[in-house]
Design a protein around this motif. Sequence first.
Motif, PDB file in Angstrom:
ATOM      1  N   PRO A  43      18.559  -1.982   1.615  1.00 13.68           N
ATOM      2  CA  PRO A  43      18.478  -2.454   3.003  1.00 13.68           C
ATOM      3  C   PRO A  43      17.044  -2.467   3.530  1.00 13.68           C
ATOM      4  N   TYR A  44      16.287  -1.421   3.215  1.00 21.56           N
ATOM      5  CA  TYR A  44      14.898  -1.407   3.697  1.00 21.56           C
ATOM      6  C   TYR A  44      14.066  -2.501   3.026  1.00 21.56           C
ATOM      7  N   MET A  45      14.277  -2.713   1.715  1.00 24.76           N
ATOM      8  CA  MET A  45      13.523  -3.742   0.997  1.00 24.76           C
ATOM      9  C   MET A  45      13.774  -5.119   1.603  1.00 24.76           C
ATOM     10  N   ILE A  46      15.026  -5.357   2.021  1.00 29.76           N
ATOM     11  CA  ILE A  46      15.362  -6.642   2.632  1.00 29.76           C
ATOM     12  C   ILE A  46      14.748  -6.746   4.022  1.00 29.76           C
ATOM     13  N   PHE A  47      14.896  -5.679   4.808  1.00 33.04           N
ATOM     14  CA  PHE A  47      14.345  -5.664   6.168  1.00 33.04           C
ATOM     15  C   PHE A  47      12.833  -5.910   6.154  1.00 33.04           C
ATOM     16  N   SER A  48      12.138  -5.356   5.158  1.00 26.21           N
ATOM     17  CA  SER A  48      10.669  -5.371   5.186  1.00 26.21           C
ATOM     18  C   SER A  48      10.070  -6.526   4.385  1.00 26.21           C
ATOM     19  N   LEU A  49      10.877  -7.561   4.145  1.00 25.68           N
ATOM     20  CA  LEU A  49      10.405  -8.676   3.316  1.00 25.68           C
ATOM     21  C   LEU A  49       9.548  -9.663   4.134  1.00 25.68           C
ATOM     22  N   THR A  50       8.324  -9.259   4.447  1.00 23.67           N
ATOM     23  CA  THR A  50       7.400 -10.138   5.163  1.00 23.67           C
ATOM     24  C   THR A  50       6.732 -11.091   4.175  1.00 23.67           C
ATOM     25  N   ASP A  51       5.960 -12.051   4.717  1.00 29.21           N
ATOM     26  CA  ASP A  51       5.213 -12.987   3.862  1.00 29.21           C
ATOM     27  C   ASP A  51       4.387 -12.229   2.828  1.00 29.21           C
ATOM     28  N   GLU A  52       3.666 -11.214   3.313  1.00 30.47           N
ATOM     29  CA  GLU A  52       2.718 -10.502   2.459  1.00 30.47           C
ATOM     30  C   GLU A  52       3.440  -9.642   1.425  1.00 30.47           C
ATOM     31  N   THR A  53       4.492  -8.938   1.879  1.00 33.76           N
ATOM     32  CA  THR A  53       5.252  -8.107   0.953  1.00 33.76           C
ATOM     33  C   THR A  53       5.876  -8.975  -0.129  1.00 33.76           C
ATOM     34  N   PHE A  54       6.459 -10.094   0.316  1.00 34.54           N
ATOM     35  CA  PHE A  54       7.067 -11.010  -0.643  1.00 34.54           C
ATOM     36  C   PHE A  54       6.050 -11.488  -1.669  1.00 34.54           C
ATOM     37  N   SER A  55       4.882 -11.955  -1.176  1.00 32.86           N
ATOM     38  CA  SER A  55       3.916 -12.540  -2.108  1.00 32.86           C
ATOM     39  C   SER A  55       3.402 -11.486  -3.078  1.00 32.86           C
ATOM     40  N   LEU A  56       3.325 -10.244  -2.620  1.00 37.12           N
ATOM     41  CA  LEU A  56       2.889  -9.182  -3.516  1.00 37.12           C
ATOM     42  C   LEU A  56       3.996  -8.823  -4.517  1.00 37.12           C
ATOM     43  N   LEU A  57       5.206  -8.636  -4.007  1.00 30.45           N
ATOM     44  CA  LEU A  57       6.313  -8.231  -4.881  1.00 30.45           C
ATOM     45  C   LEU A  57       6.590  -9.274  -5.956  1.00 30.45           C
ATOM     46  N   CYS A  58       6.407 -10.559  -5.635  1.00 29.73           N
ATOM     47  CA  CYS A  58       6.738 -11.535  -6.659  1.00 29.73           C
ATOM     48  C   CYS A  58       5.574 -11.781  -7.604  1.00 29.73           C
ATOM     49  N   SER A  59       4.389 -11.229  -7.292  1.00 29.82           N
ATOM     50  CA  SER A  59       3.262 -11.479  -8.187  1.00 29.82           C
ATOM     51  C   SER A  59       2.869 -10.247  -9.002  1.00 29.82           C
ATOM     52  N   VAL A  60       3.432  -9.074  -8.708  1.00 33.12           N
ATOM     53  CA  VAL A  60       3.050  -7.887  -9.486  1.00 33.12           C
ATOM     54  C   VAL A  60       4.229  -7.306 -10.255  1.00 33.12           C
ATOM     55  N   GLU A  61       3.913  -6.687 -11.364  1.00 30.68           N
ATOM     56  CA  GLU A  61       4.908  -5.979 -12.169  1.00 30.68           C
ATOM     57  C   GLU A  61       4.426  -4.540 -12.323  1.00 30.68           C
ATOM     58  N   PRO A  62       5.353  -3.574 -12.329  1.00 26.16           N
ATOM     59  CA  PRO A  62       4.919  -2.186 -12.521  1.00 26.16           C
ATOM     60  C   PRO A  62       4.337  -2.006 -13.924  1.00 26.16           C
ATOM     61  N   PRO A  63       3.295  -1.176 -14.076  1.00 26.62           N
ATOM     62  CA  PRO A  63       2.764  -0.890 -15.408  1.00 26.62           C
ATOM     63  C   PRO A  63       3.848  -0.219 -16.251  1.00 26.62           C
ATOM     64  N   GLU A  64       3.648  -0.219 -17.552  1.00 23.29           N
ATOM     65  CA  GLU A  64       4.642   0.366 -18.455  1.00 23.29           C
ATOM     66  C   GLU A  64       4.944   1.815 -18.115  1.00 23.29           C
ATOM     67  N   GLY A  65       6.236   2.141 -18.133  1.00 20.87           N
ATOM     68  CA  GLY A  65       6.626   3.523 -17.907  1.00 20.87           C
ATOM     69  C   GLY A  65       6.739   3.902 -16.440  1.00 20.87           C
ATOM     70  N   ILE A  66       6.431   2.947 -15.546  1.00 18.99           N
ATOM     71  CA  ILE A  66       6.531   3.264 -14.118  1.00 18.99           C
ATOM     72  C   ILE A  66       7.874   2.759 -13.586  1.00 18.99           C
ATOM     73  N   ASP A  67       8.574   3.610 -12.860  1.00 16.20           N
ATOM     74  CA  ASP A  67       9.878   3.286 -12.297  1.00 16.20           C
ATOM     75  C   ASP A  67       9.761   2.112 -11.310  1.00 16.20           C
ATOM     76  N   ARG A  68      10.454   1.006 -11.640  1.00 15.60           N
ATOM     77  CA  ARG A  68      10.293  -0.236 -10.883  1.00 15.60           C
ATOM     78  C   ARG A  68      10.783  -0.123  -9.439  1.00 15.60           C
ATOM     79  N   LYS A  69      11.896   0.616  -9.279  1.00 17.59           N
ATOM     80  CA  LYS A  69      12.486   0.764  -7.943  1.00 17.59           C
ATOM     81  C   LYS A  69      11.508   1.402  -6.974  1.00 17.59           C
TER      82      LYS A  69
END
Lengths: 111, 232
Positions: free
Chosen positions: B102-128
């Motif tokens: 619910p918080y991830m959906i609520f906080s989906l601004t332009d900037e958050t979206f553009s960052l979340l869709c362009s970055v991947e967590p480094p290996e071994g880092i919990d994605r959630k």
Amino acid sequence: MTYSSGQLLLFFGLIALGTLITRALPFLLFPEKKEIPKYIKYLADILPFTIIGLLVVYCLKDVTLNRTPYALPEFISILAIIVLHLWKKNTLLSIGGGSLLYMLLVQNIFV
Amino acid sequence: MNSNKAVLRAALPLTIPVFTGFIVLGAAYGILMDSKGFSLFWILFTSLFIYAGSMQFVAVALISAGFDPIGAFFMTLMVNARHLFYGISMLGKFKGIGRIKPYMIFSLTDETFSLLCSVEPPEGIDRKRFMFFISVFIQGYWVTGSLLGGVLGSMFKFNTKGIDFVLTALFVVIFINQWQSTKNHIPALIGILGAILCRIIFGPADFIIPSMIFILLMVTILKRPMERRGFK
């Protein structure tokens, strides 16, 4: 300020609600248990590549080309950002440099 | 499970570009709210619960023009309709993330979206937690920036003209990064040229929804060639 707290709560509350609706609707339409249709999956993959361009235009929507300053501050600053970014590849420098240049231009040169 | 510290160390640096933009832009919002006579309470309230940069600026203009909450509500749906695209794009990424959803959906601004869709967590880092930290940090910057602006605005007088260009600069940089990340530039061109075309035809106030329809139409028509060619 001529409004009561109750009025402001209603006003800003409805704007918050409207914003939340636009963010939550896709998740309500396609809950996790439901298989996401192939077409929607395709959209999910391709839309991010189209939307950033729309956002750039959205930011520039109020510039006018047919009277002074003919969008020159925007044009010059964006050009500077592109050159800086291709050259140095430093996001912070590109954003900071471009924005400072823009403020300098609209405050001092294209007043 | 990795420690929160490790996730923090992975997520924090990625948010720095948005940090600059949001502290500055948030401050501009705080200064604007202060100049209209709003207290820190309302600055905090709007940045916490509306949390939509450009819409908050629009909200100040709307309330200054008169009290019309229903009109403001529909205006919000129009201005923020672009969020629908973000939600669709994030259906997969947000699948199975549990109680933070619910918080991830609520906080989906332009900037958050553009960052979340362009970055991947480094290996071994919990994605959630990686995604959650990014979203929380970004809202933190926005709230901090806007409160800072409210305080500073009541103390000094600023020439903030042109400060909102920070956002434009951010999106231009993301656009360049995205452009360089793929060989297929047709989706990017559809977005930018379609938006310019609709801006010219429909004017600055009403072009977002036509642009979205145009983009949907074009990517639907081009579905086969795009899938064949690949665009990622």
